[in-house]
Design a protein around this motif. Structure first.
Motif, mmCIF file in Angstrom:
data_model
loop_
_atom_site.group_PDB
_atom_site.id
_atom_site.type_symbol
_atom_site.label_atom_id
_atom_site.label_comp_id
_atom_site.label_asym_id
_atom_site.label_seq_id
_atom_site.Cartn_x
_atom_site.Cartn_y
_atom_site.Cartn_z
ATOM 1 N N CYS A 149 0.792 -1.251 0.135
ATOM 2 C CA CYS A 149 0.122 0.039 0.126
ATOM 3 C C CYS A 149 0.860 1.343 0.041
ATOM 4 C CB CYS A 149 -0.800 -0.064 1.323
ATOM 5 S SG CYS A 149 0.022 0.105 2.827
ATOM 6 N N ASN B 55 3.294 1.472 2.798
ATOM 7 C CA ASN B 55 4.606 1.010 2.466
ATOM 8 C C ASN B 55 5.397 1.805 1.703
ATOM 9 O OD1 ASN B 55 4.631 -1.070 4.143
ATOM 10 N ND2 ASN B 55 4.901 -2.598 2.370
ATOM 11 N N CYS C 232 4.463 -6.696 1.925
ATOM 12 C CA CYS C 232 3.131 -6.819 1.931
ATOM 13 C C CYS C 232 2.740 -8.096 2.480
ATOM 14 C CB CYS C 232 2.372 -5.951 1.060
ATOM 15 S SG CYS C 232 0.486 -6.217 1.128
ATOM 16 N N CYS D 22 5.607 -5.769 6.492
ATOM 17 C CA CYS D 22 4.427 -6.581 7.059
ATOM 18 C C CYS D 22 4.782 -8.309 6.778
ATOM 19 C CB CYS D 22 3.468 -6.316 6.284
ATOM 20 S SG CYS D 22 2.759 -4.525 6.520
ATOM 21 N N VAL E 81 -4.003 -6.995 9.251
ATOM 22 C CA VAL E 81 -3.192 -5.793 9.357
ATOM 23 C C VAL E 81 -2.810 -5.513 11.015
ATOM 24 C CG1 VAL E 81 -3.219 -3.150 9.216
ATOM 25 C CG2 VAL E 81 -3.637 -4.702 7.047
HETATM 26 FE FE1 SF4 Z 1 0.148 -1.938 3.672
HETATM 27 FE FE2 SF4 Z 1 0.993 -3.909 5.198
HETATM 28 FE FE3 SF4 Z 1 -1.382 -3.854 4.937
HETATM 29 FE FE4 SF4 Z 1 -0.024 -4.661 2.939
HETATM 30 S S1 SF4 Z 1 -0.235 -5.718 4.971
HETATM 31 S S2 SF4 Z 1 -1.707 -3.366 2.845
HETATM 32 S S3 SF4 Z 1 1.757 -3.071 3.238
HETATM 33 S S4 SF4 Z 1 -0.385 -2.229 5.973
#
Ligand code: SF4
Ligand code: 5AD
Length: 462
Positions: A12, A15, A48, A82, A169
């Protein structure tokens, strides 16, 4: 000779911004950025894990890098973000050629760990909570290496306190932590002095920004008003609000502060109340539509985008038809549509008995896409003949003679600039829309409203 680093980002906007901050940190550590894998001494993959394909892409990329590294002794690979937070030492189990694994709470440790790995071998550092001194330090954001000069992301909050049944998340990014409002205003002021004209405020749940500071009400509306009146900041965008927390004070700030754009990304996720309840979203379809109506009443000509998940466990044909109906009624400008992906540790991943057949999901996904494409195209066609005030991003990727710019709603517009100033990032131009395509608009330049401040300053000096 200075070491060269290359950062590849998955995921996202938060990131993307973390990667900019990381680049600033590596530059401060004496390294130089490169886009060329062959000449990179350090490769950072900022990862991610929101859907399973994000995991697969990362491990696929690591597989390719094993060959590169075998040919280039001394090259270092760091995995941050992540997926590192989720897989921890498991990253080394699957890819033993990785040198450094850093999670979401201690990005600031990366440069030091890379140095340590040279002498001591692979380093894994994952924290279970944000490092208050490290990760949200304002200087990290101010030193970020940004690709664009006119626009900047600002992380206002990390983590998420919600418990959506599908979402990984909260387990990787932790609970909500808001950055102090004064730090954010100062950051916006510094950015503006450097020529930034647009900021995008980032958080997992921006409406609840500040609730952890006041222990009561959120401060998001106040933040919008303060950032929106910083001298030089012409446009403020934000993502993402949660429908259950969208309040009249936020919508009023959007309406009253000129700099706040007419753009709202309001994730619907599903249109069936049964599915919304199983997802723990905290609203019904009716409530969602009421919130949307509140925003549209207050902010005329609001551009609305959304996220929708298809195939949540237990979703029936009737549930899905509700999603189609709500999407049609909401008349989104565009939608990001996702196929449900079971993520380890989430409630929905354990609902295996209720998983929906992949062929059924594929069919639903195509039907939903047709509905959102249609409403998006109609919205774009309806803009033909209007004069839009756009902010220029620069030359379009496909054709350097064409300018790419954004309307206040966040829509991409292509037009032929009359001169170099109308092609300059950050310039503001009035453009008459001549064609509405599914994913962008085309137009003709009417007038250059103003060139960028940076340009103006240069003119004054010379
Ligand atoms: Fe953003 Fe991390 Fe969620 Fe992926 S897992 S969308 S990088 S916050
Ligand atoms: N499967 C599919 N889509 C998901 N999203 C989040 N988690 C999942 C998941 N497990 C989508 C949501 C969210 C967007 C960022 O990603 O729609 O709003």
């Amino acid at each position: 000779m200075a070491k060269k680093f290359l950062i590849r980002t998955f995921g996202c906007q938060m990131n993307e911004h973390d990667s900019e901050r990381l680049a600033g940190m590596l530059v401060a550590d004496g390294m130089e950025p490169t886009e060329d894998l062959e000449s990179a001494d350090v490769v950072v993959l900022n990862t991610c894990c929101i859907r399973e394909n994000a995991d697969n892409r990362l491990y696929g990329t690591l597989g390719h890098l094993a060959t590169t590294k075998a040919e280039k002794p001394g090259m270092q690979i760091a995995v941050t973000g992540c997926l590192s937070q989720k897989d921890r030492e498991g990253v080394l189990d699957r890819a033993g050629w990785v040198d450094v694994v850093v999670g979401t709470h201690n990005l600031g440790s990366t440069a030091g760990l890379l140095r340590k790995a040279v002498t001591d071998g692979p380093q894994v550092e994952i924290l279970d909570a944000p490092d208050p001194e490290g990760d949200l330090d304002p200087s990290l954001a101010l030193n970020a290496v940004r690709e664009a000069s006119h626009t900047a992301w600002m992380t206002i909050q990390t983590g998420c306190d919600n418990t959506c049944a599908y979402c990984i998340v909260p387990s990787v990014r932790g609970g909500e932590v808001s950055r102090p409002i004064d730090d954010l205003v100062r950051e916006a002021e510094v950015l503006a002095r450097r020529g930034v004209r647009e900021v995008t405020l980032l958080g997992q749940n921006v409406n609840s920004y500040g609730r952890d500071i006041t222990k009561r009400s959120p401060l998001f509306a106040q933040l919008l008003r303060e950032i929106g009146t910083v001298d030089g900041i012409e446009r403020v965008r934000f993502t993402s609000p949660h429908p259950k927390d969208l309040r009249p004070d936020t919508v009023a700030a959007m309406a009253e502060v000129d700099a706040v754009c007419n753009q709202l990304h309001l994730p619907l996720q599903a249109g069936s109340n049964t599915v919304l309840s199983a997802m723990h979203r905290g609203y019904t379809a009716e409530r969602y539509l009421e919130k949307l109506a509140m925003a549209r009443d207050a902010v005329p000509d609001l551009g609305v985008t959304t996220d929708i998940i298809v195939g949540f466990p237990g979703e029936t044909e009737a549930d899905f038809e509700q999603t189609l109906a709500v999407a049609a009624e909401a008349e989104f400008d565009s939608a990001f549509t996702f196929i449900f992906s079971p993520r380890p540790g989430t409630q929905a991943a354990a609902m295996t008995e209720q998983f929906v057949d992949p062929d059924v999901i594929g069919d639903r996904f195509a039907r939903l896409d047709a509905v959102v494409q249609r409403s998006g195209l109609l919205k774009h066609e309806a803009r033909v003949g209007m004069v839009e005030r756009v902010m220029v991003e620069g030359p379009s990727r496909r054709n350097g003679d064409v300018a790419a710019a954004r309307t206040t709603q966040g829509k991409l517009v292509h037009y032929a600039p009359h001169d170099a100033q109308a092609l300059q990032a950050g310039a503001i131009v009035d453009v008459k829309i001549t064609h509405g395509a599914p994913h962008h608009l085309e137009g003709e330049q009417v007038a250059l409203v103003e060139p960028t401040r940076v340009k103006r300053r240069l003119e004054v000096r010379s």
